[in-house]
Design a protein around this motif. Sequence first.
Motif, PDB file in Angstrom:
ATOM      1  N   GLU A  82      10.632 -17.054 -20.562  1.00 35.52           N
ATOM      2  CA  GLU A  82       9.193 -17.143 -20.311  1.00 35.52           C
ATOM      3  C   GLU A  82       8.965 -18.287 -19.341  1.00 35.52           C
ATOM      4  O   GLU A  82       9.634 -19.318 -19.420  1.00 35.52           O
ATOM      5  N   TYR A  83       8.031 -18.098 -18.429  1.00 35.17           N
ATOM      6  CA  TYR A  83       7.691 -19.181 -17.520  1.00 35.17           C
ATOM      7  C   TYR A  83       6.250 -19.060 -17.054  1.00 35.17           C
ATOM      8  O   TYR A  83       5.635 -17.995 -17.146  1.00 35.17           O
ATOM      9  N   ARG A  84       5.726 -20.179 -16.595  1.00 35.15           N
ATOM     10  CA  ARG A  84       4.352 -20.238 -16.099  1.00 35.15           C
ATOM     11  C   ARG A  84       4.386 -20.812 -14.697  1.00 35.15           C
ATOM     12  O   ARG A  84       4.899 -21.904 -14.465  1.00 35.15           O
ATOM     13  N   GLY A  85       3.818 -20.054 -13.766  1.00 41.30           N
ATOM     14  CA  GLY A  85       3.754 -20.506 -12.382  1.00 41.30           C
ATOM     15  C   GLY A  85       2.770 -21.649 -12.218  1.00 41.30           C
ATOM     16  O   GLY A  85       1.886 -21.862 -13.059  1.00 41.30           O
ATOM     17  N   ASP A  86       2.932 -22.380 -11.135  1.00 39.12           N
ATOM     18  CA  ASP A  86       2.002 -23.471 -10.838  1.00 39.12           C
ATOM     19  C   ASP A  86       0.575 -22.964 -10.678  1.00 39.12           C
ATOM     20  O   ASP A  86      -0.374 -23.734 -10.807  1.00 39.12           O
ATOM     21  N   ASP A  87       0.410 -21.656 -10.427  1.00 37.79           N
ATOM     22  CA  ASP A  87      -0.929 -21.059 -10.326  1.00 37.79           C
ATOM     23  C   ASP A  87      -1.493 -20.686 -11.702  1.00 37.79           C
ATOM     24  O   ASP A  87      -2.583 -20.140 -11.799  1.00 37.79           O
ATOM     25  N   GLY A  88      -0.730 -20.947 -12.786  1.00 40.67           N
ATOM     26  CA  GLY A  88      -1.206 -20.690 -14.147  1.00 40.67           C
ATOM     27  C   GLY A  88      -0.850 -19.333 -14.714  1.00 40.67           C
ATOM     28  O   GLY A  88      -1.078 -19.067 -15.892  1.00 40.67           O
ATOM     29  N   ARG A  89      -0.270 -18.453 -13.893  1.00 37.80           N
ATOM     30  CA  ARG A  89       0.065 -17.107 -14.376  1.00 37.80           C
ATOM     31  C   ARG A  89       1.391 -17.125 -15.136  1.00 37.80           C
ATOM     32  O   ARG A  89       2.330 -17.789 -14.740  1.00 37.80           O
ATOM     33  N   SER A  90       1.448 -16.349 -16.221  1.00 42.64           N
ATOM     34  CA  SER A  90       2.641 -16.276 -17.069  1.00 42.64           C
ATOM     35  C   SER A  90       3.469 -15.039 -16.765  1.00 42.64           C
ATOM     36  O   SER A  90       2.929 -13.982 -16.413  1.00 42.64           O
ATOM     37  N   THR A  91       4.778 -15.198 -16.924  1.00 42.41           N
ATOM     38  CA  THR A  91       5.723 -14.097 -16.769  1.00 42.41           C
ATOM     39  C   THR A  91       6.748 -14.190 -17.893  1.00 42.41           C
ATOM     40  O   THR A  91       7.101 -15.285 -18.324  1.00 42.41           O
ATOM     41  N   MET A  92       7.216 -13.026 -18.342  1.00 42.53           N
ATOM     42  CA  MET A  92       8.268 -12.983 -19.352  1.00 42.53           C
ATOM     43  C   MET A  92       9.266 -11.900 -18.951  1.00 42.53           C
ATOM     44  O   MET A  92       8.878 -10.805 -18.545  1.00 42.53           O
ATOM     45  N   HIS A  93      10.551 -12.234 -19.047  1.00 44.54           N
ATOM     46  CA  HIS A  93      11.628 -11.267 -18.870  1.00 44.54           C
ATOM     47  C   HIS A  93      12.299 -11.087 -20.229  1.00 44.54           C
ATOM     48  O   HIS A  93      12.672 -12.077 -20.857  1.00 44.54           O
ATOM     49  N   VAL A  94      12.438  -9.833 -20.653  1.00 48.64           N
ATOM     50  CA  VAL A  94      13.086  -9.509 -21.917  1.00 48.64           C
ATOM     51  C   VAL A  94      14.359  -8.722 -21.587  1.00 48.64           C
ATOM     52  O   VAL A  94      14.308  -7.718 -20.867  1.00 48.64           O
ATOM     53  N   PHE A  95      15.485  -9.190 -22.109  1.00 51.81           N
ATOM     54  CA  PHE A  95      16.793  -8.568 -21.904  1.00 51.81           C
ATOM     55  C   PHE A  95      17.182  -7.835 -23.182  1.00 51.81           C
ATOM     56  O   PHE A  95      17.167  -8.427 -24.262  1.00 51.81           O
ATOM     57  N   THR A  96      17.553  -6.562 -23.058  1.00 54.63           N
ATOM     58  CA  THR A  96      17.949  -5.767 -24.205  1.00 54.63           C
ATOM     59  C   THR A  96      19.306  -5.134 -23.909  1.00 54.63           C
ATOM     60  O   THR A  96      19.467  -4.472 -22.878  1.00 54.63           O
ATOM     61  N   SER A  97      20.248  -5.348 -24.816  1.00 59.15           N
ATOM     62  CA  SER A  97      21.583  -4.772 -24.669  1.00 59.15           C
ATOM     63  C   SER A  97      21.587  -3.365 -25.232  1.00 59.15           C
ATOM     64  O   SER A  97      21.083  -3.124 -26.330  1.00 59.15           O
ATOM     65  N   GLU A  98      22.155  -2.445 -24.452  1.00 56.42           N
ATOM     66  CA  GLU A  98      22.313  -1.060 -24.894  1.00 56.42           C
ATOM     67  C   GLU A  98      23.762  -0.676 -24.634  1.00 56.42           C
ATOM     68  O   GLU A  98      24.063  -0.001 -23.658  1.00 56.42           O
ATOM     69  N   GLY A  99      24.676  -1.181 -25.477  1.00 58.13           N
ATOM     70  CA  GLY A  99      26.106  -0.957 -25.273  1.00 58.13           C
ATOM     71  C   GLY A  99      26.568  -1.718 -24.043  1.00 58.13           C
ATOM     72  O   GLY A  99      26.400  -2.930 -23.947  1.00 58.13           O
ATOM     73  N   GLN A 100      27.124  -0.988 -23.079  1.00 55.26           N
ATOM     74  CA  GLN A 100      27.568  -1.617 -21.823  1.00 55.26           C
ATOM     75  C   GLN A 100      26.465  -1.626 -20.770  1.00 55.26           C
ATOM     76  O   GLN A 100      26.722  -1.931 -19.607  1.00 55.26           O
ATOM     77  N   ASN A 101      25.254  -1.308 -21.166  1.00 55.94           N
ATOM     78  CA  ASN A 101      24.106  -1.327 -20.264  1.00 55.94           C
ATOM     79  C   ASN A 101      23.112  -2.385 -20.724  1.00 55.94           C
ATOM     80  O   ASN A 101      23.091  -2.781 -21.891  1.00 55.94           O
ATOM     81  N   THR A 102      22.276  -2.812 -19.786  1.00 54.72           N
ATOM     82  CA  THR A 102      21.261  -3.814 -20.083  1.00 54.72           C
ATOM     83  C   THR A 102      19.930  -3.348 -19.517  1.00 54.72           C
ATOM     84  O   THR A 102      19.873  -2.860 -18.385  1.00 54.72           O
ATOM     85  N   GLU A 103      18.899  -3.486 -20.325  1.00 58.50           N
ATOM     86  CA  GLU A 103      17.546  -3.200 -19.851  1.00 58.50           C
ATOM     87  C   GLU A 103      16.819  -4.525 -19.691  1.00 58.50           C
ATOM     88  O   GLU A 103      16.883  -5.384 -20.572  1.00 58.50           O
ATOM     89  N   ILE A 104      16.155  -4.683 -18.555  1.00 54.54           N
ATOM     90  CA  ILE A 104      15.327  -5.870 -18.329  1.00 54.54           C
ATOM     91  C   ILE A 104      13.895  -5.393 -18.145  1.00 54.54           C
ATOM     92  O   ILE A 104      13.623  -4.518 -17.318  1.00 54.54           O
ATOM     93  N   THR A 105      13.010  -5.972 -18.932  1.00 54.06           N
ATOM     94  CA  THR A 105      11.581  -5.684 -18.834  1.00 54.06           C
ATOM     95  C   THR A 105      10.888  -6.956 -18.383  1.00 54.06           C
ATOM     96  O   THR A 105      11.105  -8.020 -18.953  1.00 54.06           O
ATOM     97  N   GLU A 106      10.083  -6.846 -17.343  1.00 55.98           N
ATOM     98  CA  GLU A 106       9.297  -7.971 -16.848  1.00 55.98           C
ATOM     99  C   GLU A 106       7.828  -7.681 -17.126  1.00 55.98           C
ATOM    100  O   GLU A 106       7.327  -6.612 -16.778  1.00 55.98           O
ATOM    101  N   ILE A 107       7.160  -8.642 -17.747  1.00 58.81           N
ATOM    102  CA  ILE A 107       5.733  -8.530 -18.051  1.00 58.81           C
ATOM    103  C   ILE A 107       5.069  -9.743 -17.407  1.00 58.81           C
ATOM    104  O   ILE A 107       5.465 -10.882 -17.670  1.00 58.81           O
ATOM    105  N   PHE A 108       4.096  -9.499 -16.539  1.00 59.18           N
ATOM    106  CA  PHE A 108       3.489 -10.637 -15.842  1.00 59.18           C
ATOM    107  C   PHE A 108       1.991 -10.465 -15.651  1.00 59.18           C
ATOM    108  O   PHE A 108       1.476  -9.347 -15.624  1.00 59.18           O
ATOM    109  N   GLU A 109       1.339 -11.598 -15.531  1.00 58.73           N
ATOM    110  CA  GLU A 109      -0.089 -11.619 -15.238  1.00 58.73           C
ATOM    111  C   GLU A 109      -0.260 -11.500 -13.727  1.00 58.73           C
ATOM    112  O   GLU A 109       0.308 -12.289 -12.974  1.00 58.73           O
ATOM    113  N   PRO A 110      -1.032 -10.529 -13.274  1.00 63.42           N
ATOM    114  CA  PRO A 110      -1.199 -10.344 -11.838  1.00 63.42           C
ATOM    115  C   PRO A 110      -2.078 -11.407 -11.196  1.00 63.42           C
ATOM    116  O   PRO A 110      -2.905 -12.037 -11.849  1.00 63.42           O
ATOM    117  N   ASP A 111      -1.853 -11.575  -9.908  1.00 65.27           N
ATOM    118  CA  ASP A 111      -2.677 -12.434  -9.066  1.00 65.27           C
ATOM    119  C   ASP A 111      -3.958 -11.649  -8.745  1.00 65.27           C
ATOM    120  O   ASP A 111      -3.880 -10.492  -8.318  1.00 65.27           O
TER     121      ASP A 111
END
Length: 140
Positions: A82-111
């Motif tokens: 999780e991180y917050r930009g200097d502009d105040g917007r938040s972003t989160m990256h979630v990593f999920t293991s699926e065997g030998q594969n990985t899913e990354i989900t990014e959720i962010f507040e738009p500008d």
Amino acid sequence: MHSSITVQVNISAPLEKCWQIFTNPADIRRFNNPFPDWHTAQVAIDFKEDGRYFYRMERKDGSEGFDFAGTYGRIIHGQQIEYRGDDGRSTMHVFTSEGQNTEITEIFEPDVHTPIDLQRSFCQNLLDSFKQYVEGNSLT
């Protein structure tokens, strides 16, 4: 987060490899390119909770660019950043293991000043670039 945008990618690589590359400044400079005519000119990160990050993104011809900087919030190794930009917007990256594969989900507040579709495609392109880099990278 309110009014968030979500983008996602599935990568044919184990979670630990994805995590290592995603958090390594040298790799970030190589994969963090939203469009073919852009690149990440500088990366400086202090990858820890309350640590700072700074990316300088530019068109390769130097005609346009911007800084992306802020502070890391909660980090759960191999799971979430999780991180917050200097502009105040938040972003989160979630990593999920699926065997030998990985899913990354990014959720962010738009500008509020940039069209939503452009922001969504920008972030999806970054994740797709990451996928191409990881799947073609020989790191173990």
